[in-house]
Write an enzyme that holds these catalytic residues in place. Sequence first.
Site, PDB file in Angstrom:
ATOM      1  N   GLY A  70      -8.476   8.969   8.879  1.00  0.00           N
ATOM      2  CA  GLY A  70      -8.878   9.066  10.278  1.00  0.00           C
ATOM      3  C   GLY A  70      -9.949  10.099  10.566  1.00  0.00           C
ATOM      4  O   GLY A  70     -10.336  10.276  11.714  1.00  0.00           O
ATOM      5  N   ALA A  78      -9.699   5.242   3.293  1.00  0.00           N
ATOM      6  CA  ALA A  78      -9.583   6.371   4.229  1.00  0.00           C
ATOM      7  C   ALA A  78     -10.823   7.256   4.224  1.00  0.00           C
ATOM      8  O   ALA A  78     -11.445   7.491   3.192  1.00  0.00           O
ATOM      9  CB  ALA A  78      -8.362   7.231   3.951  1.00  0.00           C
ATOM     10  N   GLY A  79     -11.152   7.720   5.417  1.00  0.00           N
ATOM     11  CA  GLY A  79     -12.233   8.680   5.584  1.00  0.00           C
ATOM     12  C   GLY A  79     -13.576   8.080   5.927  1.00  0.00           C
ATOM     13  O   GLY A  79     -14.513   8.792   6.285  1.00  0.00           O
ATOM     14  N   LYS A 107       0.878  -1.175   0.000  1.00  0.00           N
ATOM     15  CA  LYS A 107       0.000   0.000   0.000  1.00  0.00           C
ATOM     16  C   LYS A 107       0.908   1.215   0.000  1.00  0.00           C
ATOM     17  O   LYS A 107       1.558   1.521   0.994  1.00  0.00           O
ATOM     18  CB  LYS A 107      -0.923  -0.001   1.223  1.00  0.00           C
ATOM     19  CG  LYS A 107      -1.757   1.270   1.320  1.00  0.00           C
ATOM     20  CD  LYS A 107      -2.621   1.314   2.569  1.00  0.00           C
ATOM     21  CE  LYS A 107      -3.158   2.715   2.785  1.00  0.00           C
ATOM     22  NZ  LYS A 107      -4.008   2.811   3.987  1.00  0.00           N
ATOM     23  N   ASN A 145      -9.982   1.574   8.918  1.00  0.00           N
ATOM     24  CA  ASN A 145      -9.321   1.169  10.159  1.00  0.00           C
ATOM     25  C   ASN A 145      -9.973   1.829  11.368  1.00  0.00           C
ATOM     26  O   ASN A 145     -10.597   1.193  12.211  1.00  0.00           O
ATOM     27  CB  ASN A 145      -7.827   1.529  10.069  1.00  0.00           C
ATOM     28  CG  ASN A 145      -6.986   0.998  11.230  1.00  0.00           C
ATOM     29  OD1 ASN A 145      -5.800   0.746  11.047  1.00  0.00           O
ATOM     30  ND2 ASN A 145      -7.527   0.814  12.414  1.00  0.00           N
ATOM     31  N   SER A 146      -9.886   3.175  11.411  1.00  0.00           N
ATOM     32  CA  SER A 146     -10.312   3.892  12.622  1.00  0.00           C
ATOM     33  C   SER A 146     -11.780   3.650  12.960  1.00  0.00           C
ATOM     34  O   SER A 146     -12.132   3.564  14.142  1.00  0.00           O
ATOM     35  CB  SER A 146     -10.072   5.397  12.453  1.00  0.00           C
ATOM     36  OG  SER A 146      -8.729   5.659  12.146  1.00  0.00           O
TER      37      SER A 146
END
Lengths: 72, 264
Positions: free
Chosen positions: B164, B191-192, B103, B213-214
Amino acid sequence: MTAMTPQPITLNGQAQSCPSGTNLAELIAQQGVAPDAVATAVNGAFVARDRRTQHVLQPGDSVTTFQPIVGG
Amino acid sequence: MALNIGGVELHSRFFLGTAGYPSPAVLQQAIAASGSQVVTVGLKRQLAHGQNGGGAGAPGDFYSLIRASGAHLLPNTAGCRTAREAVTLAQMARELFGTHWIKLEVVGDDHTLQPDPFELVPAAAELVREGFEVFPYCTDDLITCQRLLDVGCNLLMPWGAPIGSGQGLINPWALRTLRERLPDVPLVVDAGIGSPAHAVQAMELGFDAVLLNSAVAQAHDPVAMAQAFKLAIEAGRLAWEAGVMAPQAMAVASTPVTGRPFLL
């Protein structure tokens, strides 16, 4: 410089000395780290595991070791 | 139908990050609940004399359990600012994790963590030459995406919003445009994403997978949230394949009655 003369290097940003003629594999072994537990770079360039023995450290070299961590 | 990445068939379209979980055990359970077949990992410069901290980031803890999950590892180049740094870190990742998947992250701005296309593209070109399967984390800019394909990337990972932030898809038009202009390229929103609704939206736009992830790690119950995202991503994909109806400006009666019920 004669053999076994101490030479300054940095390992992960910390000043160290190692005998002249020390290769990268020996330096890693001296840290008590398994060879396959880390990836290595010297002066910002990757040194593959099977090339560490041939890679003799020079005075002033900056050695960096990387380990797996969590990531996103 | 399975998602094919360089000959690897993936039945889950949920790529899961491994950072920020309350404990290694919760991470392990979240991976299981997510059904993910791809998990992201990172590399960190070691501190001197093995002083590397503890918690879920301790290498021994997490790495063995991630291996045990059986998921494909997708190492990242987080923290890199230049193509040279990213290429070097990718080379290390390949050796350390035993995978040619990478990545590719090359960030150009501290505030937004926005990818720097002027470093990203040459880094991708070099890594493709070296035999990597490059998963480039990029913005939703169409031209940047085209350049990444030009240098040999087989898939793209445009952001939904800054890493994040949990803002969801801040520019659905751009993402829809990418899907329309690049119909045959595997596209992953990376992301986001903050909630399962965002993941549904991405999948309904026709994206092939979602990486997050977050949103899972920071949930009060990460294991339950991992399952929620699994279901959302499956639902969104199914909806895309089924074909979402076109919105209508006015009401359109659905019950086939014959005029009014009573002729009074």
